[in-house]
Design an enzyme around this catalytic site. Structure first.
Site, PDB file in Angstrom:
ATOM      1  N   ASP B 332     -38.212-104.839  62.359  1.00 25.25           N
ATOM      2  CA  ASP B 332     -39.227-104.963  61.323  1.00 25.25           C
ATOM      3  C   ASP B 332     -38.537-104.989  59.976  1.00 25.25           C
ATOM      4  O   ASP B 332     -37.579-104.254  59.752  1.00 25.25           O
ATOM      5  CB  ASP B 332     -40.176-103.763  61.385  1.00 25.25           C
ATOM      6  N   ASP B 369     -48.072 -94.768  36.550  1.00 29.31           N
ATOM      7  CA  ASP B 369     -48.089 -95.333  37.911  1.00 29.31           C
ATOM      8  C   ASP B 369     -47.098 -94.555  38.772  1.00 29.31           C
ATOM      9  O   ASP B 369     -45.881 -94.667  38.595  1.00 29.31           O
ATOM     10  CB  ASP B 369     -47.685 -96.813  37.831  1.00 29.31           C
ATOM     11  N   GLN B 406     -58.112 -99.923  43.312  1.00 31.08           N
ATOM     12  CA  GLN B 406     -59.217-100.791  42.927  1.00 31.08           C
ATOM     13  C   GLN B 406     -58.859-101.649  41.716  1.00 31.08           C
ATOM     14  O   GLN B 406     -59.043-102.848  41.706  1.00 31.08           O
ATOM     15  CB  GLN B 406     -60.467 -99.950  42.596  1.00 31.08           C
ATOM     16  N   MET B 409     -54.018-101.930  38.384  1.00 33.04           N
ATOM     17  CA  MET B 409     -53.344-101.973  37.086  1.00 33.04           C
ATOM     18  C   MET B 409     -53.072-100.552  36.649  1.00 33.04           C
ATOM     19  O   MET B 409     -53.766 -99.631  37.033  1.00 33.04           O
ATOM     20  CB  MET B 409     -54.244-102.624  36.028  1.00 33.04           C
ATOM     21  N   SER B 410     -52.076-100.409  35.798  1.00 29.96           N
ATOM     22  CA  SER B 410     -51.904 -99.130  35.124  1.00 29.96           C
ATOM     23  C   SER B 410     -51.567 -99.443  33.675  1.00 29.96           C
ATOM     24  O   SER B 410     -51.283-100.594  33.342  1.00 29.96           O
ATOM     25  CB  SER B 410     -50.770 -98.326  35.778  1.00 29.96           C
ATOM     26  N   ASP B 552     -49.058-102.837  68.425  1.00 25.52           N
ATOM     27  CA  ASP B 552     -47.696-103.072  68.885  1.00 25.52           C
ATOM     28  C   ASP B 552     -47.538-102.733  70.364  1.00 25.52           C
ATOM     29  O   ASP B 552     -46.535-103.104  70.985  1.00 25.52           O
ATOM     30  CB  ASP B 552     -46.702-102.185  68.120  1.00 25.52           C
TER      31      ASP B 552
END
Lengths: 554, 713
Positions: B332, B369, B406, B409-410, B552
């Site tokens: 992965d 953030d 939602q 943005m910060s 998986d």
């Protein structure tokens, strides 16, 4: 020219001749066993025996074919000998005793050609030509067929189909052994080998007295005797007899015939599995052992060790002056490293070490290059063992030619390598433990022991040569050696065919950088090492008490 | 756990967060000579501690499982009886004693290997104390207290802070932090919540906070912890296919040597040198492959143990062997090839702005953030532009706008200036709302970054000049250090690496190129993954993969080596044949190496064992027969002092070599990734030639010592 140089030149000539024949013959045989077409004469034969040459056979069916055919052959040969007294063209010889008839039938069907009789004093034209000579062809063809089935096991995937036994058998005889024999017989006749249906002649000897010599279809039997790695001589003296092997040229040609098919089969193998380099690796292994043994043999026989040896230029006892030490050593190693067993000199008379080399050659399992077919499958089994032991050291579970060597495969390979040591050591042990068998010995001490060890080594490995000295026409030896020959021939075939079936059913593993490279010199070295160590460990104690004790005594 | 949607890969399959520091890092910086699969630990004192267990294993019913050692046991009994019959003969006693020691040493090797698992099993047992379960009645109403052992599959139980979870199951209601240290050894708690891929809980672990309802999925006695105990104790150990095959070969060699020795007696009698049974027993034991016969099961147990030490539980030995054969690794992307999170790599200004301005705005807007991506922007600004990291408290009157999934943005509003950074769409919308226009240039920049496999974030500002885009932050997947070298090594070993990612093909290709993997599967769905595995297997390849999600599970079951992450769902753990307690997908590479090391150790010791025999013949055969055939004394190339000393030396060497090789069997031979050719050459030289030479030296030395003993030799 010194005898040593002559010996080396003969060796070189032989290597060149074998090299020239290798590729065309190997590829031709691969074509024979891969072709879909049937010759007209083959179609007649299939019709005659009621076989469908197109039918795919799984391993049990293939094995049933091998065993049924061999059993029928054996019965036929037994009856032919038992009825010889009442058959025409038998030169007045009587019927053969049951134990000897059993021994001889087993011997020729098992491609061994151990002879407890003297050809010129026991077997007439009918038994020789219709019985023994025929077996020389078909028993050899059976060997090649089984080898080809194993090769198909490697080459094919996700199938049970190993080909068709009857087609392989008939093609081996019709397309390979017969044509080569016709050419070979003509060469032999040109060299001076006899070919007639003459009766018994009384021949006066130089020092008075009379010797009885009979004629016969010798050249035609001689050629298949060598070509099919059979070894049963028309005469008791075998290839030392001037009617069978008159001169150095015929001698060299006979050695060539012994070796040509077993060596060329490695090419057939390489071609059929789609990698000629894999074939070369097997060829290199066989060639290295054969060359090594021949060099050792020449060295020990040329080695001067005493006034008699000095005068003769080496160990000449039991060797024909017309072949010399070189031609005799070459023949001796070639005949014992293949399952031929023809002799042009008397192995019993070799030096202690020389006798040991002939025995060890057989004890390797007749794989360098071995009998027609049997040499190839025997060597492939050893390759599987070598891959299994050392292959783990590359960090993968063992695989050979893309096929995994798992539990079932190793079980079958292990059974294969158990058979001959069990027969050789078991019967030799029993013979030494009992009182009567030892009455057959000519010599005492270590050499006497070698006589019996050699006999069972030769029988169980389907070689057929004798050490001389041992009076083998007794009920004990006729029976035990007969059993050793049959079990030594057909039990391994059971395991080989089962293995072929198991390999054919597998999905091949693709080759990566992490795969053990079995076509490289390193692997050849590993294989030679595995073969010598495993064989050496098995037989060392026995050899120590026979040829080694004798050879080290001086 | 909220993953910022803007930075989420569509269809990402890896949600595992490595939980355990000591095991998760890719070992790098190893010197060229270090075996990377480090060798296991071996403490000589373990030998002594395991003696009682070794004696217990002398039971013939146990011994018969190893045909080689069973023959030695019979030889020991036989020689002892003979020694008792003729008590005056020191030689008989000496041989008998050393044959017993040979048997004992073999058992010791196995006991030591098992002993190491026992300690771990004891720790696990402690966790498996009898728990009381709070079972909910079928109607979901009443709660009753029942012993944990009485739980049935499908029962619902309640666990609150402080409760030990009574059995394996899935959380069906609630969220809780759970202490799984009993199993993983990791003390930091993990979150378990209903639904999704983090719902699985393991019996024996402890709820630290909140309340969850758990649906029991495993019968008592068959739980994960039970299986773990069995596994590390070796109770559930079954011989692996290759081990069985090797046992067959060893048994057949034993039969060959048995024949050689049994038939030797009539030969010897004929030669006039009848041998005593004691000598024949000694010869037989020396010849049969005792070294590998004694160490074979220890090698297998130690191989599993090396996995356990790395916190990997192999549910079958077959899987460990298959790991050595793996030719395709499915890795992965996230967490294995790249670090789990993207990082800011550069700031790209639009015309009219400088890089420094963008960096300043980006840093300012990212202070609120807390996602790893946000942190990486602050760090980049500091490292590359020397912008000191400001703290939220430093700026007075600032209004911080934290990052949410939602808004995506910060930013911050300070001194009438509004700075924002975030997902392209959100920031563009914000600029347009405020009357600004998105320049074509900004779009071009973001497209370029996206095409190169990066993730663009926009930085925008609204001040006196209006709302406008300042520039773009380039977020990049960071390939873990040393991965390229590792993939090169794997390639040399013949292993193909395939990167699995939910990224689009363009992005995937960029990362695949950077990391140096052989192939990649982009926009991978579980079905694609399954198809890839089947395709590889159809070509005869063995495939290894890791996985943790329920989706998986089919692929994990299909793969030859399926490593489930412990953080994953119970379905995934059930489907895989290994579980990584650290949930570190990179470990797949180590698992492959451990598998190879196990097979190499087995092959090396087999080769060594067989090569050893040559020297023993040179010691024993002249000793037995030089009396009647003096020429055979020329084979006594070691010049051993007397026949009895020669035979005894060979027997002693044969016994001591087992003990000497126990550490190697337990630690495994040194393993370095290299091509099969080089590996074979190296190991053949070391263990093949070494095996030929070593006993000549060893037997000679022992003989020298023996000849010093007065009255002997």
């Amino acid at each position: 020219m010194s005898p040593v140089l002559a010996g080396v030149l003969q060796l070189l000539a032989l290597v060149v001749a074998l090299g020239l024949a290798h590729r065309p013959l190997g590829d031709y045989m691969a074509g024979v066993y891969s072709s879909d077409k049937h010759l007209r004469v083959e179609k007649w034969i299939y019709k005659g025996i009621g076989a469908d040459p197109g039918a795919a056979m799984r391993w049990p069916a293939y094995l049933r074919g091998v065993l049924a055919f061999s059993a029928a052959s054996m019965l036929f040969l037994y009856l032919l000998q038992r009825l010889q007294g009442s058959l025409p063209g038998s030169l007045g010889f009587r019927s053969i005793d049951p134990d000897q008839a059993f021994n001889t039938a087993a011997s020729f069907v098992a491609n061994t050609n151990w002879q407890s009789y003297s050809g010129e004093q026991a077997m007439g034209h009918v038994v020789q030509t219709a019985g023994l000579a025929v077996q020389n062809f078909v028993s050899a063809a059976v060997g090649i067929a089984v080898a080809v089935a194993l090769v198909r096991g490697f080459a094919r995937s996700r199938t049970g189909d190993l080909g068709n036994f009857w087609a392989d058998l008939v093609r081996g005889v019709v397309r390979i052994l017969l044509p080569l024999s016709v050419v070979g017989a003509l060469v032999l006749v040109a060299c001076g080998v006899i070919q007639n249906f003459s009766g018994i002649h009384g021949v006066g000897q130089f020092l008075g007295g009379e010797q009885q010599w009979n004629g016969g279809a010798v050249a035609s039997q001689e050629v298949i005797k060598e070509l099919g790695t059979n070894g049963g001589g028309y005469f008791n003296a075998n290839s030392a007899h001037p009617f069978e092997n008159p001169n150095p040229l015929s001698n060299l040609f006979e050695i060539f015939l012994i070796l040509v098919i077993p060596f060329a089969l490695t090419r057939t193998f390489g071609t059929m599995v789609g990698s000629v380099r894999q074939g070369y690796a097997i060829l290199a292994t066989m060639g290295a052992i054969w060359l090594g043994f021949t060099a050792l043999m020449m060295w020990t026989e040329f080695h001067h060790g005493g006034p008699a040896f000095d005068l003769a230029g080496g160990a000449m006892e039991g060797k024909e002056t017309r072949f010399g030490i070189g031609g005799s050593s070459l023949f001796a190693t070639s005949t014992t490293l293949t399952s031929t067993g023809a002799v042009n000199s008397f192995h019993s008379s070799y030096t202690g070490f020389g006798g040991g080399i002939t025995m060890l050659g057989m004890q390797l399992g007749e794989i360098a290059p071995g009998g027609v077919g049997s040499g190839l499958y025997g060597m492939l089994i050893m390759a599987i063992i070598a891959v299994f032991i050392a292959g783990l050291m590359v960090g993968r579970t063992p695989e050979y030619l893309g096929k995994k060597i798992g539990t079932r495969e190793i079980k079958l390979a292990a059974c294969y390598i158990l058979v001959t040591p069990a027969l050789v050591l078991g019967f030799t042990g029993a013979s030494m433990a009992l009182d009567t068998p030892k009455d057959s010995l000519l010599n005492g001490g270590a050499h006497g022991f070698s006589e019996i060890l050699y006999a069972f080594t030769s029988g169980a490995n389907n070689n057929g040569s004798a050490f001389a000295g041992l009076a083998a026409d007794t009920q004990w030896f006729n029976t035990t050696i007969g059993l050793a020959m049959l079990l030594g021939r057909f039990l391994p075939m059971v395991f080989v065919l089962a293995l072929a079936g198991s390999l054919a059913g597998q999905q091949p593993v693709p080759k990566t950088a992490g795969t053990l490279r079995t076509e490289k010199p390193l692997f050849t070295g590993l294989l030679v090492g595995t073969i010598t160590i495993i064989t050496g460990l098995t037989y060392f104690p026995a050899l120590a008490l026979g040829p080694l004790a004798e050879g080290l005594a001086s | 756990m909220t993953v910022p949607t803007e930075q989420e890969e569509p269809g990402s399959m890896t949600t595992a967060t490595p939980t355990r520091a000591p095991h998760q890092d890719v070992p790098t910086g190893h010197g060229p000579d270090d075996g990377r699969v480090g060798q296991g630990l071996f403490d000589p004192a373990q030998l002594l501690r395991s003696v009682p267990d070794a004696v217990r294993k002398l039971d013939p019913r146990v011994m018969v499982k190893s045909p080689v050692m069973f023959v030695v046991l019979i030889g020991s009994v036989l020689t002892t009886l003979l020694a008792v019959k003729d008590p005056g003969d020191w030689f008989g006693w000496a041989i008998a004693a050393w044959l017993w020691l040979t048997t004992l040493f073999a058992n010791l090797a196995e006991a030591v290997a098992e002993g190491r698992g026992k300690a771990q099993a004891d720790t696990l047992r402690k966790a498996k104390t009898d728990t009381v379960a709070r079972r909910l009645a079928a109607d979901g109403g009443a709660e009753e207290r029942v012993p944990g052992t009485e739980l049935r599959v499908g029962d619902l139980v309640v666990c609150e802070a402080g409760d030990v979870i009574p059995g394996d199951g899935d959380v069906v209601e609630g969220v809780a932090s759970v202490d799984e240290s009993a199993i993983t050894g990791e003390s930091a708690p993990v979150i378990r919540e209903s639904g999704g891929d983090r719902s699985a809980v393991t019996g024996g672990t402890k709820v630290l906070s909140d309340r969850v309802v758990i649906k029991i999925t495993t019968k008592p006695g068959e739980t994960f912890i039970d299986r773990m105990i069995n596994l590390v104790e070796g109770a559930a150990r079954q011989k692996t296919p290759n081990e069985i095959a090797l046992n067959i070969l060893l048994a057949s060699l034993t039969v060959v040597f048995l024949l050689a020795v049994v038939t030797l007696q009539p030969f010897a009698v004929y030669a006039g040198a009848e041998q005593s049974m004691i000598v024949l027993c000694a010869l037989l034991v020396c010849l049969i492959p005792t070294t590998i016969g004694a160490l074979l099961s220890a090698i297998g147990i130690a191989g599993m143990d090396r996995l356990v030490q790395r916190n990997v539980l192999a549910m079958s030995g077959r899987a460990v062997e298959a790991a050595g054969d793996v030719s395709t690794l499915l890795l992965d992307k996230t967490g294995t090839i790249t670090l789990g999170n993207r990082r800011a790599a550069e700031f790209v200004p639009v015309r009219g702005t400088t890089e420094a301005e963008v960096a300043d705005a980006a840093q300012l807007s990212s202070l609120a953030d807390e996602t790893p991506e946000g942190r990486s922007i602050v760090v980049l600004a500091k490292e590359k532009y020397g912008l000191r990291e400001r703290h939220q408290g430093e700026l007075t009157g600032a209004e911080w706008i934290a990052f949410t999934a939602q808004t995506r943005m910060s930013g911050v509003d300070v001194d009438g200036r509004k700075v924002r950074k975030g997902a392209t769409g959100s920031v563009l919308a914000w600029v347009q709302e405020r009357g600004g226009t998105a320049t074509a240039e900004a779009r071009e920049l973001t497209d370029t970054i996206a095409q190169a496999g990066g993730t663009p974030l926009l930085v925008a500002v609204e001040d006196a000049d209006g709302a406008r885009v300042l520039g773009v932050i380039h977020l990049k997947d960071v390939v873990k250090e040393g991965m390229r070298e590792r993939f090169d090594e794997l390639r040399r070993m013949g292993i193909k690496t395939v990167m699995i990612t939910g990224d689009n093909p363009l992005t995937a290709k960029a990362i695949a190129d950077e990391a140096g993997v052989d192939d990649f599967l982009a926009e991978a769905t579980p079905e694609d993954k399954m198809a890839l595995i089947k395709r590889e297997q159809a070509g005869g390849k063995l495939v290894a993969m890791t996985g943790d999600g329920t989706n998986d599970a089919p692929a994990l079951a299909q793969a030859d080596v399926g490593v489930a992450m412990n953080t994953g769902t119970s379905a995934a753990k059930e489907a895989g044949n290994m579980v990584d307690l650290d949930s570190n997908p990179t470990k797949l590479i180590e698992i492959v190496e451990i598998g190879k090391q196990l097979l190499i150790t087995r092959g090396a010791l087999t080769t060594f064992s067989i090569a050893n025999d040559v020297a023993k013949y040179f010691a024993i055969i002249p000793a037995m027969f030089a009396v009647v055939y003096p020429g055979l004394d020329k084979l006594n190339i070691m010049d051993l002092s007397s026949p009895k000393s020669a035979i005894l030396s060979a027997v002693i060497f044969n016994a001591l070599i087992i003990v000497a090789l126990v550490p190697l069997a337990l630690k495994g031979v040194r393993y370095r990734p290299m091509s099969a050719d080089r590996m074979l050459r190296r190991n053949l030289g070391l263990y093949g030639l070494g095996g030929l030479v070593a006993p000549f030296v060893g037997i000679k030395l022992i003989d020298l010592l023996i000849s010093l003993i007065p009255g002997i030799g």
